[in-house]
Design a protein around this motif. Structure first.
Motif, short mmCIF file in Angstrom:
data_model
loop_
_atom_site.label_atom_id
_atom_site.label_comp_id
_atom_site.label_asym_id
_atom_site.label_seq_id
_atom_site.Cartn_x
_atom_site.Cartn_y
_atom_site.Cartn_z
N GLY A 186 0.82 -1.21 0.00
CA GLY A 186 0.00 0.00 0.00
C GLY A 186 0.86 1.25 0.00
N THR A 187 1.94 1.23 0.79
CA THR A 187 2.84 2.39 0.85
C THR A 187 3.46 2.64 -0.51
OG1 THR A 187 3.31 1.72 3.11
CG2 THR A 187 4.74 3.36 2.16
N MET A 188 3.85 1.53 -1.19
CA MET A 188 4.45 1.70 -2.52
C MET A 188 3.43 2.25 -3.51
SD MET A 188 6.96 -1.48 -2.95
CE MET A 188 8.46 -1.54 -2.00
N LEU A 189 2.19 1.75 -3.40
CA LEU A 189 1.15 2.25 -4.29
C LEU A 189 0.91 3.74 -4.04
CD1 LEU A 189 -1.42 -0.66 -4.12
CD2 LEU A 189 -0.09 0.03 -6.08
N LEU A 190 1.00 4.13 -2.76
CA LEU A 190 0.85 5.55 -2.43
C LEU A 190 1.93 6.37 -3.11
CD1 LEU A 190 -0.52 7.73 -0.62
CD2 LEU A 190 1.28 7.28 1.02
N ASP A 191 3.15 5.82 -3.10
CA ASP A 191 4.26 6.51 -3.74
C ASP A 191 3.98 6.67 -5.24
OD1 ASP A 191 6.62 7.73 -4.03
OD2 ASP A 191 7.89 6.04 -3.49
N VAL A 192 3.44 5.60 -5.84
CA VAL A 192 3.10 5.67 -7.27
C VAL A 192 2.04 6.73 -7.49
CG1 VAL A 192 2.17 4.41 -9.21
CG2 VAL A 192 3.69 3.26 -7.63
N ALA A 193 1.02 6.74 -6.60
CA ALA A 193 -0.06 7.72 -6.73
C ALA A 193 0.49 9.13 -6.63
CB ALA A 193 -1.11 7.48 -5.66
N ALA A 194 1.45 9.32 -5.72
CA ALA A 194 1.98 10.66 -5.49
C ALA A 194 2.88 11.10 -6.63
CB ALA A 194 2.75 10.69 -4.18
N SER A 195 3.60 10.15 -7.23
CA SER A 195 4.55 10.57 -8.26
C SER A 195 3.94 10.55 -9.66
CB SER A 195 5.81 9.69 -8.22
OG SER A 195 5.45 8.34 -8.19
N SER A 196 2.62 10.31 -9.73
CA SER A 196 2.00 10.27 -11.06
C SER A 196 2.01 11.66 -11.70
CB SER A 196 0.58 9.73 -10.96
OG SER A 196 -0.19 10.64 -10.22
N GLY A 197 2.13 12.71 -10.88
CA GLY A 197 2.13 14.06 -11.41
C GLY A 197 3.45 14.40 -12.10
N GLY A 198 4.45 13.58 -11.96
CA GLY A 198 5.75 13.89 -12.56
C GLY A 198 6.86 13.52 -11.61
N HIS A 199 7.21 14.44 -10.70
CA HIS A 199 8.31 14.13 -9.78
C HIS A 199 7.76 13.52 -8.51
CE1 HIS A 199 6.85 17.72 -7.92
NE2 HIS A 199 7.66 17.54 -6.91
N SER A 200 8.55 12.66 -7.90
CA SER A 200 8.11 11.97 -6.69
C SER A 200 8.46 12.78 -5.45
CB SER A 200 8.80 10.61 -6.63
OG SER A 200 8.76 10.13 -5.32
N PRO A 201 7.48 13.02 -4.59
CA PRO A 201 7.79 13.74 -3.36
C PRO A 201 8.39 12.83 -2.29
CG PRO A 201 5.44 13.33 -3.50
CD PRO A 201 6.05 12.73 -4.72
N GLY A 202 8.58 11.55 -2.58
CA GLY A 202 9.12 10.63 -1.58
C GLY A 202 8.03 10.24 -0.61
N LEU A 203 8.43 9.63 0.47
CA LEU A 203 7.44 9.13 1.41
C LEU A 203 7.29 10.02 2.64
CD1 LEU A 203 8.06 5.31 1.32
CD2 LEU A 203 6.12 6.56 0.45
N ASN A 204 7.85 11.23 2.57
CA ASN A 204 7.74 12.11 3.72
C ASN A 204 6.29 12.55 3.92
OD1 ASN A 204 7.62 14.64 5.19
ND2 ASN A 204 9.82 14.39 5.26
N TRP A 219 -4.79 5.01 -8.17
CA TRP A 219 -3.70 4.43 -7.39
C TRP A 219 -3.94 4.64 -5.90
CZ3 TRP A 219 -0.54 0.99 -9.19
CH2 TRP A 219 -0.13 1.02 -10.53
N PHE A 220 -4.45 5.84 -5.55
CA PHE A 220 -4.63 6.07 -4.11
C PHE A 220 -5.69 5.15 -3.54
CE2 PHE A 220 -6.16 7.86 -0.23
CZ PHE A 220 -4.97 8.15 0.41
N LYS A 221 -6.75 4.91 -4.33
CA LYS A 221 -7.78 3.98 -3.85
C LYS A 221 -7.17 2.63 -3.52
CE LYS A 221 -12.22 5.22 -5.85
NZ LYS A 221 -13.19 4.92 -6.87
N ALA A 222 -6.37 2.12 -4.47
CA ALA A 222 -5.71 0.83 -4.25
C ALA A 222 -4.82 0.90 -3.02
CB ALA A 222 -4.88 0.45 -5.47
N ALA A 223 -4.07 2.01 -2.88
CA ALA A 223 -3.17 2.16 -1.75
C ALA A 223 -3.94 2.12 -0.44
CB ALA A 223 -2.40 3.48 -1.87
N PHE A 224 -5.08 2.81 -0.41
CA PHE A 224 -5.83 2.86 0.86
C PHE A 224 -6.41 1.50 1.20
CE2 PHE A 224 -9.29 3.91 3.74
CZ PHE A 224 -8.61 4.71 4.63
N ILE A 225 -6.86 0.77 0.17
CA ILE A 225 -7.41 -0.56 0.45
C ILE A 225 -6.34 -1.45 1.07
CG2 ILE A 225 -8.27 -2.66 -0.64
CD1 ILE A 225 -9.74 -0.84 -2.62
N PHE A 226 -5.12 -1.41 0.49
CA PHE A 226 -4.07 -2.25 1.05
C PHE A 226 -3.64 -1.76 2.42
CE2 PHE A 226 -3.72 -3.95 -3.19
CZ PHE A 226 -3.48 -5.28 -2.91
N ALA A 227 -3.67 -0.45 2.63
CA ALA A 227 -3.29 0.07 3.94
C ALA A 227 -4.30 -0.36 4.99
CB ALA A 227 -3.20 1.59 3.89
#
Lengths: 485, 229
Positions: A186-204, A219-227
């Motif tokens: 889920g955390t990785m999916l969140l990272d994918v969701a966050a970096s879909s805009g272009g640059h990745s903000p990391g996991l901070n 992607w965020f939906k998937a991330a939240f389900i796994f979380a």
């Protein structure tokens, strides 16, 4: 700087106690000393927001830091730990002495125990990892810390070596690890969701919070389900709760108190972090998911509490119930209520597990039908048990009354009716069990005289905790009355 | 360079298929080690434009933990628990293979249909990562021995990290090391648990770990070590 200090302090003490395994007296002293230092640090953090806000970085990434909620959770963890540490100090010798007596009374060989130094160092490492969970500002570190809590608490469950405790330990390890691995995904999916805009903000966490409106919704939906599957498993949300009754029933009372009182809060904190990151458009989706999980937990808990034969399992299911309530409270937007609820639940559940440990010490069994007449045999413990059970069911002046009232007030009519109905079932189940244990004559398993005397002496900490809970409850009632909540 | 990624993806897919039909534990552990080594090589092939010191350190640690240390730990646990083979799995080997092939097809179809990973390193890598995760979960559910479940967990974790690598996610040194450390300690603790299970129950069949439940009375005396009644 204090953030890293407060994590390292118990970790280093744990290492020292483990290495100096032979010096038991020194170990006991260091154990209590660390607990005291840790709580001083956490009070300092809560009182000094500036210190709490100071971050600890490596390079450009902020790893540790506190916000008001996590500082409060840290304080609760720390407070619980110091109470449990004091209880352990007196309980451990009594338990070790009672084992041969029970073995003789029931005609079997006495079971072995883990080394005391290992037990104490695991407890301290557990504290360190829970502190790290509350301090983590990076979702990756949060995951690492939460998985580490599983690893260091697994040996605690099989403190008393028996087939049951080994089985519980295996289930705990496997279910929690697989669950938590889902959360990693889920955390990785969140990272994918966050970096879909272009640059990745990391996991901070703080950076993610700023950019959350640009997240990719799918992607965020998937991330939240796994979380919710992963951290929900650790937190005890049904249907991922199955490790919880086994682990809580087999672990010694003091360990169950920590597992139920602090660990579940930490996992809830992780889920809250994910929820906070949801973009506005996805809020209803996340909300419905959490309400569904919460209601299902309530239902499962109500069903299993009604027909429970084991009083520690009953308490474990009650934890499932209260985590469900907290999830619902959080989802309907009653943030303050959810945080109050988990804090109140922590204190009361810790007290109940400590008392359950005392009952177990005296009777040597967890089977409810064989216990009776506690008012006669161990009057002090019986009184505290009754008060604790009434408090956990939300009888005023319990703090849980206030939060459950808030829930019913804020939720829609349908949801609140369902919740109230299930709460009523739980209340019926728990009081029935409680009364059958307290009233009547001594049941088929009679308490042994010497352990009973010891158990009756172990009631100081439950008393202190119950007084604290009552004060909290009255304070919150006044706040509620003044319309400040 | 992309060709290498595809080759490794296919190799990983083959390891999944072999793992799901292997009945000898030593064999399974060796294939998990091969999987770990392939995974460790993957990030080095992805970054064509040179790689920094941090990446090299990570790759070396990754390779040594997943390729050497974890398999050694598992072999040690296997010896201590004194098991060699996975006899009578819940789902037979032929059926397992067919199920996994179906799952592979579904994963590939799913990724293609939703065009799930435009940012991924290669079109084959993400479905393979999903397949690996499914393999891990399947082995955890469908096998009887507790040690096989530990192997299943490792495969599951391999799938997750493969997903991370292929989507070019970078979490920083601390997080990556933390995850590795967690997995390592988990396998270590599981090894101890296996030893204890073997001693208390004199077998490590996880389906027979069923003494705890909600329906029966707990053992009359909680101090009683006899769980199987």
């Amino acid at each position: 700087m204090i953030a890293i200090l407060i994590v390292l302090l118990p970790l280093i003490s744990a290492g020292i106690i483990y290495l100096m395994g032979k010096h038991l007296k020194f170990g006991r002293f260091l154990f209590l000393f660390t607990a005291v230092c840790h709580s001083i640090c956490s009070v300092y953090l809560l009182l000094n927001p500036e210190a709490a806000l100071s971050k600890w970085d490596i390079g450009k990434t902020t790893l540790l830091g506190f916000d008001p909620i996590s500082a409060l959770f840290l304080l609760i963890t720390s407070l619980l730990f110091i109470l449990v540490a004091i209880q352990t100090h007196f309980w451990l010798p009594a338990e070790l002495a009672a084992e041969p007596e029970h073995a003789a009374a029931h005609g079997h060989t006495a079971a072995g125990f883990q080394k005391e130094s290992v037990f104490r160092s695991c407890l301290l490492a557990f504290l360190a990892m829970m502190t790290l969970v509350t301090a983590a500002r990076n979702l990756g570190i949060l995951w690492v810390a939460l998985e580490a809590t599983t690893l260091v608490s697994a040996p605690l469950i099989c403190f008393r070596r028996s087939a049951g405790s080994v089985e519980a330990m295996w289930k705990y390890l496997l279910i929690c690890s697989v669950g938590i691995a889902m959360a990693l995904f889920g955390t990785m999916l969140l990272d994918v969701a966050a970096s879909s805009g272009g640059h990745s903000p990391g996991l901070n966490f703080d950076k993610l919070l700023l950019t959350r409106s640009t997240f990719h919704t799918g992607w965020f939906k998937a991330a939240f389900i796994f979380a919710i599957a992963g951290y929900g498993a650790k937190m005890g949300l049904a249907p991922f709760h199955t490790w919880l009754p086994d682990a809580h029933s087999e672990a010694p009372g003091t360990v169950s108190a920590l597992l139920s009182g602090s660990l579940l809060n930490c996992s809830f904190l992780a889920l809250m972090r994910f929820y906070a990151l949801a973009p506005e458009t996805l809020r209803p989706f996340c909300k419905n998911l959490m309400i569904a999980g919460g209601l299902f937990s309530l239902g499962i808990a109500a069903f299993f509490i009604l027909r429970q034969n084991d009083f520690k399992r009953m308490l474990a299911y009650s934890s499932v119930e209260h985590m469900g309530l907290a999830a619902i409270l959080w989802a309907i937007g009653c943030d303050q209520g959810a945080i109050f609820h988990v804090c109140g639940h922590s204190l009361i559940k810790m007290t109940l597990f400590l008392i359950a440990g005392n009952i177990l010490l005296a009777y040597g069994t967890r089977a409810i039908p064989t216990i009776g007449g506690m008012f006669k045999d161990m009057p002090k413990t019986a009184c505290f048990w009754l008060i604790g059970i009434l408090f956990i069911c939300g009888m005023p002046p319990s703090p849980l009354f206030v939060t459950e009232y808030l829930l019913v007030r804020e939720a829609g009519p349908l949801l609140s009716t369902a919740v109230l109905l299930l709460l009523f079932v739980v209340f019926g189940g728990m009081t029935k069990v409680c009364l059958s244990m307290l009233m009547g004559h001594t049941g088929s398993s009679a308490p042994l005289p010497e352990p009973t005397k010891n158990a009756e002496r172990l009631n100081l900490i439950p008393l202190v905790a119950l007084i604290a809970v009552t004060c909290c409850g009255i304070m919150w009632l006044i706040l509620l009355n003044n319309g400040e909540i | 360079m992309n060709a290498f990624v595809e080759i490794i993806s296919v190799a990983l897919l083959i390891t999944d298929l072999v793992l799901v039909i292997s009945g000898r534990l030593l064999h399974s552990i060796r294939w998990v080690a091969i999987q770990g080594i392939l995974l460790g090589l993957l990030p080095l092939l992805l970054h064509e434009s040179g790689f920094g010191v941090q990446m090299l350190i990570l790759a070396v640690i990754n390779l040594s933990v997943k390729g050497i240390l974890l398999p050694l730990l598992l072999i040690r646990a296997m010896r201590k628990a004194d098991v060699r083979r996975e006899l009578e799995p819940f789902v037979g080997y032929t059926a397992s293979l067919i199920l996994l092939l179906a799952a592979t097809a579904i994963c590939f179809g799913f990724c293609r249909y939703w065009n799930i990973a435009p940012g991924a390193a290669s079109p084959a890598s993400v479905p393979v990562a999903f397949t690996t995760m499914v393999t891990g979960l399947f082995i955890i559910i469908a096998r009887r021995k507790a040690i096989t479940q530990a192997i299943g967990f490792l495969i599951f974790e391999n799938g997750i990290s493969m997903f991370g690598i292929c989507m070019m996610l970078e979490h920083g040194l601390m997080v990556e090391l933390g995850i590795l450390l967690d997995v390592f300690v988990l396998v270590f603790v599981m090894g101890i648990a296996l030893f204890n299970i073997n001693r208390e129950f004199s077998h490590i069949d996880s389906d027979k770990l069923n003494s705890l439940g909600d329906w029966d009375l707990p053992a009359q005396n909680h101090k009683d070590g006899e769980a199987e009644q």
